[in-house]
Design a protein around this motif. Structure first.
Motif, PDB file in Angstrom:
ATOM      1  N   CYS A 222      20.583  31.216  24.905  1.00 44.18           N
ATOM      2  CA  CYS A 222      21.561  30.202  24.478  1.00 44.18           C
ATOM      3  C   CYS A 222      22.123  30.477  23.089  1.00 44.18           C
ATOM      4  O   CYS A 222      23.141  29.896  22.712  1.00 44.18           O
ATOM      5  CB  CYS A 222      20.939  28.807  24.514  1.00 44.18           C
ATOM      6  SG  CYS A 222      19.670  28.519  23.268  1.00 44.18           S
TER       7      CYS A 222
ATOM      8  N   GLU B 163      18.864  28.135  19.861  1.00 48.07           N
ATOM      9  CA  GLU B 163      17.529  27.836  19.389  1.00 48.07           C
ATOM     10  C   GLU B 163      17.079  28.888  18.378  1.00 48.07           C
ATOM     11  O   GLU B 163      17.091  30.077  18.676  1.00 48.07           O
ATOM     12  CB  GLU B 163      16.531  27.833  20.556  1.00 48.07           C
ATOM     13  CG  GLU B 163      16.782  26.750  21.577  1.00 48.07           C
ATOM     14  CD  GLU B 163      15.803  26.864  22.756  1.00 48.07           C
ATOM     15  OE1 GLU B 163      14.669  26.412  22.583  1.00 48.07           O
ATOM     16  OE2 GLU B 163      16.159  27.410  23.802  1.00 48.07           O
TER      17      GLU B 163
ATOM     18  N   GLY C 125      13.781  30.725  23.703  1.00 52.45           N
ATOM     19  CA  GLY C 125      13.106  29.542  23.198  1.00 52.45           C
ATOM     20  C   GLY C 125      12.526  28.712  24.335  1.00 52.45           C
ATOM     21  O   GLY C 125      12.729  29.001  25.514  1.00 52.45           O
TER      22      GLY C 125
ATOM     23  N   CYS D 258      15.044  26.954  27.028  1.00 52.96           N
ATOM     24  CA  CYS D 258      15.608  27.885  28.006  1.00 52.96           C
ATOM     25  C   CYS D 258      14.515  28.407  28.937  1.00 52.96           C
ATOM     26  O   CYS D 258      14.726  28.546  30.143  1.00 52.96           O
ATOM     27  CB  CYS D 258      16.321  29.028  27.300  1.00 52.96           C
ATOM     28  SG  CYS D 258      17.884  28.498  26.546  1.00 52.96           S
TER      29      CYS D 258
END
Ligand SMILES: [Zn+2]
Length: 159
Positions: free
Chosen positions: A40, A43, A63, A66
């Motif tokens: 993503c 994070e 992270g 996810c």
């Protein structure tokens, strides 16, 4: 581009390889080098969840949020983080303890009802805990007291 937006990267069906604490080998005032979640990019992560997928070459480092979505497992990853965080706290407390000098001149730690005795000979450190000698840390001989304390913690925390 965040990988969630990349059609070539599977969203589900990932398997956990392991979880690591980027602070594990950071001591004292050194800065932890955080990573960014590869999936993503949002994070900022200290606890890295490493996942693999049959249709993806190599591993991906993400992270907790996810990882949960990618494996569809919402329990394991938070548990892994909690376990690593607790260990980091235990280690911080352990390293804060005062060792005293015994009448024989050795350094001794009395912690949680246990004794650890550190001995220095010709620049090499070792310690004894529960009748077991610890002479190395990550496969290396120990040449200073700070490293000896880390090795002692590993032995102490194994129980
Ligand atoms: Zn993420």
């Amino acid at each position: 581009m965040a990988r969630w937006d990349n059609p070539g990267i599977p969203h589900k069906g990932w398997a956990l390889v392991g979880c690591v604490d980027l602070g594990e080998d950071v001591y004292g005032d050194d800065e932890i080098e955080y990573e960014t979640c590869e999936m993503c990019h949002n994070e900022k992560i200290r606890y890295v969840h490493i996942l693999t997928h049959p249709n993806y070459p190599g591993a991906i480092r993400v992270g907790c949020d996810c990882a949960c979505k990618m494996t569809e497992d919402y329990v394991t990853h938070p548990d892994d983080e909690r376990r690593l965080r607790n260990r980091a706290n235990r280690r911080r407390n352990f390293l804060k303890q005062e060792w005293y000098r015994s009448t024989k001149g050795n350094l001794v730690l009395n912690y949680k009802g246990e004794y650890i005795t550190a001995v220095e000979k010709h620049g090499r450190w070792s310690c004894v805990y529960r009748n077991r000698w610890i002479n190395s840390f990550h496969g290396q001989i120990i040449t200073d007291f700070a490293t000896l304390k880390l090795a002692a913690f590993d032995a102490f925390d194994e129980e």
